[in-house]
Design an enzyme around this catalytic site. Structure first.
Site, PDB file in Angstrom:
ATOM      1  N   MET A  43      24.373   8.746   2.508  1.00  0.00           N
ATOM      2  CA  MET A  43      24.286  10.033   3.191  1.00  0.00           C
ATOM      3  C   MET A  43      24.589   9.873   4.680  1.00  0.00           C
ATOM      4  SD  MET A  43      23.957  13.181   2.653  1.00  0.00           S
ATOM      5  CE  MET A  43      22.928  13.863   1.349  1.00  0.00           C
ATOM      6  N   LYS A  94     -17.788  -0.757   6.130  1.00  0.00           N
ATOM      7  CA  LYS A  94     -18.236  -1.751   5.148  1.00  0.00           C
ATOM      8  C   LYS A  94     -19.743  -1.676   4.915  1.00  0.00           C
ATOM      9  CE  LYS A  94     -16.853  -6.348   3.717  1.00  0.00           C
ATOM     10  NZ  LYS A  94     -16.167  -7.587   4.102  1.00  0.00           N
ATOM     11  N   GLU A 146       0.821  -1.221   0.000  1.00  0.00           N
ATOM     12  CA  GLU A 146       0.000   0.000   0.000  1.00  0.00           C
ATOM     13  C   GLU A 146       0.854   1.271   0.000  1.00  0.00           C
ATOM     14  OE1 GLU A 146      -0.500  -2.619   1.920  1.00  0.00           O
ATOM     15  OE2 GLU A 146      -2.596  -3.235   1.783  1.00  0.00           O
ATOM     16  N   PHE A 159     -11.515  -7.569  13.700  1.00  0.00           N
ATOM     17  CA  PHE A 159     -10.456  -8.009  12.788  1.00  0.00           C
ATOM     18  C   PHE A 159     -10.122  -6.896  11.790  1.00  0.00           C
ATOM     19  CE2 PHE A 159      -9.218 -10.125   8.751  1.00  0.00           C
ATOM     20  CZ  PHE A 159      -7.982 -10.590   9.184  1.00  0.00           C
ATOM     21  N   GLN A 160      -8.858  -6.595  11.695  1.00  0.00           N
ATOM     22  CA  GLN A 160      -8.338  -5.545  10.801  1.00  0.00           C
ATOM     23  C   GLN A 160      -8.976  -4.178  11.039  1.00  0.00           C
ATOM     24  OE1 GLN A 160      -8.165  -7.091   6.703  1.00  0.00           O
ATOM     25  NE2 GLN A 160      -6.101  -7.828   7.149  1.00  0.00           N
TER      26      GLN A 160
END
Lengths: 173, 562
Positions: free
Chosen positions: B477, B163, B51, B113-114
């Site tokens: 760097m 949802k 993502e 969940f999630q």
């Protein structure tokens, strides 16, 4: 630039989540909020936050700028103590028996111009509005007798000068 | 007509002119993906491999096109994986709308969940965010999201949709958002401030312009050029302002800040009027604020009122749209040339060429390939027409210092957040947004491995990006800082790298590795001539340093040449 007490007034849309956004601005700068009050304002559907902080004028300007950037914030202002009328409210819960056993308590209530909110068999509740110092003074007087519970509200304030929020809203609407 | 919330999401995106989105499906966003399947002929979805890649691709797309980039993810880990890209977009003012799925309304706050509180998590790094719990809210909120993301000082917006709101049906209609009561995206230009600024500029003996990305975001490149040419004022740029003015413009005096050019940094503390155009005085530009341009009267052209006096005290603040402001000031500006002042920049540039640039572009003493000469080779074959997408680190500074640009929106890099892993997915987005242009990603061996999985996206989509890895087998760097400021203690900066060419070839991307200077020209030529994606690994000098450099906390005129 030295630290001073500033009262920040934020007029905003009444939306969920804005408190989180605003408090995050103080968190990012590691500035402790001394007092926070959120309520309806004089304008319908417009909320007003009153936030008290000790900081420098440069920082408070910076913070107010960041607050005003938030999409739901209509306008933010800041004022010094001299520029506002402000007070806090406190509730003291004390054993009822003391009202009768300790006559001095009644004098304290009278002299402090506080109000008895309720009296029950076990306790009575005193309400006191005023500046922080007046509430702290009253606390010190009650303390030797035993305070069952104490709570103090955030500062509420109004500015001495006109706050240009209504005309601003008229222009926006 | 009643439609589901999920279908409404797609129809809203289409109504906003979106034809390309980046994302990754998952449980809580599945209704939207089901609709994407139905609308795939109108709305192209690019399946990234993580993502974070979706956000950087959306950023690359936005920065290359000027349009809003869109990323979609599921709830929980899908949403939290977006956060780095959102933070990057916030600090670099990139217009982006992220849509995340969320557990059903009845499960909110139950540690389902999630489930994560992505609204709480993303609040500090979004311009605005909102959780939709009812399908009927979808059109108004998405319209607001696009309006907020693209207007004023742009930024990322996150919309979290439960949802149930995706499944529920409602009567759909869509109206674009054109204004929000509490939001004033572009302050009204005050002509008295413009006149004050013009008077200061006309009376200046040593005026100096610093311009930033605001010029590009405000589409004010032509106005900038006209302003510079009429006023004769030398102009330096911030890293995100790069490409707003062609590199070879005679009044372009180079980059400002920590690894910027010698002249503009030194002379920041010599100018009498400093004209800041669409830039925010980032600490990487100003160095020590207490000594930054203290002798100068500062004029700040800025769209965001919160930036005025935030870091640098201004004499005149010209708030508003920079294009409108430059159009307004142009007739008030007297034509000047400031030749002797400009010669001071040229003299300092000569010093920089002799002490830094010549050696970087033509290394002596048997040194390995330098990053600077690799950039010069890319310039030779791109002729300054490529979009250069750079990651974060030494190679980024070399890319920004040495890449040549003829046109705007050609430099895409992670400026404010400094996000390693940015470039590979951002290049994908840039190329998809501007298929007509060559897109070359310049990435270090460290940053490449942070989002290396997006080679899979390149393979699947066949997007013809060119990827150049400047491999010094170090986190270069950090190593440079360790060398200069931590007594050469190279703590955890040496990289033992895999066979990158084998990995790229594993994704069926044509690849080449260059270890010898004499092979570089042909390899870059072959890469640039390729019609397909191409992976080029260049083994560069291991312990090369980026100079000039202003050490952290030092004054800009204390810039070091070695």
């Amino acid at each position: 630039m030295e630290d001073k007490t500033f009262t920040i007034s934020v007029y905003s849309e009444n939306n969920v989540g804005l408190l989180n956004r605003i408090s995050g601005i103080f968190l990012k700068r590691h500035i402790n909020i001394l007092s926070l009050n959120v309520s309806e304002s004089e304008i319908e559907n417009v909320s007003r936050f009153i936030i008290v902080v000790d900081t420098t004028e440069k920082w408070v300007q910076n913070i107010v700028g960041q607050i005003e950037k938030q999409i739901e914030v209509i306008k933010a202002f800041y004022h010094t103590d001299e520029e506002t009328i402000y007070l806090e409210n406190a509730l003291f819960k004390i054993q009822s028996s003391l009202l009768f056993d300790e006559k001095q308590i009644q004098n304290i209530i009278k002299e402090s111009q506080s109000t008895i909110v309720t009296v029950s068999r076990d306790f009575f509740v005193i309400s006191k509005s005023g500046r922080r110092s007046e509430i702290e003074e009253l606390y010190a007087k009650f303390k030797p007798y035993g305070i069952m519970q104490f709570v103090r509200s955030g500062r509420i304030s109004v500015s001495k000068e006109k706050m240009e929020i209504s005309s601003l809203l008229e222009a926006l609407n | 007509m009643k439609i589901s919330g999920a279908e409404a999401v797609i129809r809203c995106l289409l109504a906003e002119g979106v034809d390309l989105v980046y994302g990754y499906p998952g449980g809580a966003i599945m209704p939207v993906y089901d609709e994407l399947y139905k609308f795939q002929d109108q709305l192209h979805h690019v399946l990234v491999r993580h993502e974070q890649g979706a956000t950087h691709a959306a950023q690359g797309y936005a920065r290359a096109t000027g349009k809003v980039g869109v990323a979609i993810a599921t709830s929980g880990p899908g949403a939290t994986n977006l956060v780095t890209g959102i933070a990057d977009a916030q600090i670099d003012s990139t217009p982006m709308v992220c849509i995340t799925g969320q557990v059903g309304k009845h499960l909110l706050g139950s540690d389902a969940f999630q489930e994560t509180d992505i609204i709480g998590i993303s609040t500090p790094v979004t311009k605005w965010n909102y959780q939709i719990t009812e399908a009927s809210e979808i059109p108004e909120i998405i319209a607001k999201a696009f309006y907020i993301a693209r207007s004023g000082r742009p930024g990322p917006v996150l919309i979290d949709i439960t949802k149930n709101a995706q499944f529920d049906e409602f009567e759909f209609s869509y109206e674009k958002c054109t204004g929000i009561r509490s939001y004033n995206p572009v302050p009204k230009l005050k002509l008295d401030k413009v006149a004050e600024a013009a008077a200061l500029i006309n009376n200046a003996k040593k005026p100096f312009i610093v311009f930033g990305q605001g010029i590009i975001l405000g589409q004010a490149e032509e106005q900038l050029k006209a302003f510079i040419e009429k006023s004769g004022v030398p102009a330096g740029w911030t890293i995100l302002g790069l490409s707003a003015l062609p590199t070879d413009h005679p009044l372009n005096v180079g980059m400002l800040g920590m690894h910027g050019n010698y002249g503009p940094n030194m002379l920041t503390n010599e100018c009498d009027v400093l004209i800041a155009l669409g830039m925010r005085f980032d600490d990487r530009v100003t160095g020590k604020l207490a000594t930054y341009a203290k002798q100068a009267k500062v004029i700040h052209f800025e769209i965001d009122p919160a930036e005025i006096d935030k870091n640098v005290k201004t004499e005149v603040a010209v708030l508003g749209d920079v294009k409108e402001a430059l159009n307004a000031i142009l007739p008030l500006i007297e034509k000047r040339s400031h030749d002797s002042w400009h010669n001071e920049f040229k003299e300092l540039y000569k010093i920089e060429v002799e002490s830094v640039i010549n050696e970087e572009l033509n290394p002596t003493n048997g040194k390995g390939i330098s990053m600077g000469e690799t950039m010069e080779m890319i310039n030779k074959h791109s002729k300054g027409d490529a979009i250069i997408v750079s990651d974060v680190g030494q190679h980024q500074m070399f890319a920004c210092r040495y890449a040549k640009f003829n046109s705007t929106k050609s430099n895409i890099t992670s400026g404010g957040l400094g996000t390693m892993g940015f470039a590979l997915p951002a290049a994908i987005g840039a190329k998809m947004g501007r298929p007509d242009r060559e897109v070359v990603a310049i990435i270090g061996d460290g940053g490449f491995q942070m989002t290396i999985q997006e080679l899979g996206t390149i393979f699947q989509t066949q997007v013809p990006v060119k990827i150049v890895i400047l491999n010094n087998e170090f986190l270069g760097m950090v190593r440079q800082w360790q060398e200069l400021f931590f007594d050469n203690r190279y703590a955890s900066t040496k990289m033992i790298n895999p066979n990158f060419v084998a990995i790229a070839e594993g994704y069926h991307i044509k690849s080449k590795k260059v270890t010898q200077r004499e092979d570089l020209d042909a390899a870059v030529a072959e890469m640039m001539a390729s019609k397909d994606s191409y992976f080029l690994e260049v083994m560069v000098e291991k312990e090369n340093n980026v100079f000039p450099m202003i050490p952290t906390g030092a004054c800009v005129s204390e810039i070091r040449l070695s």
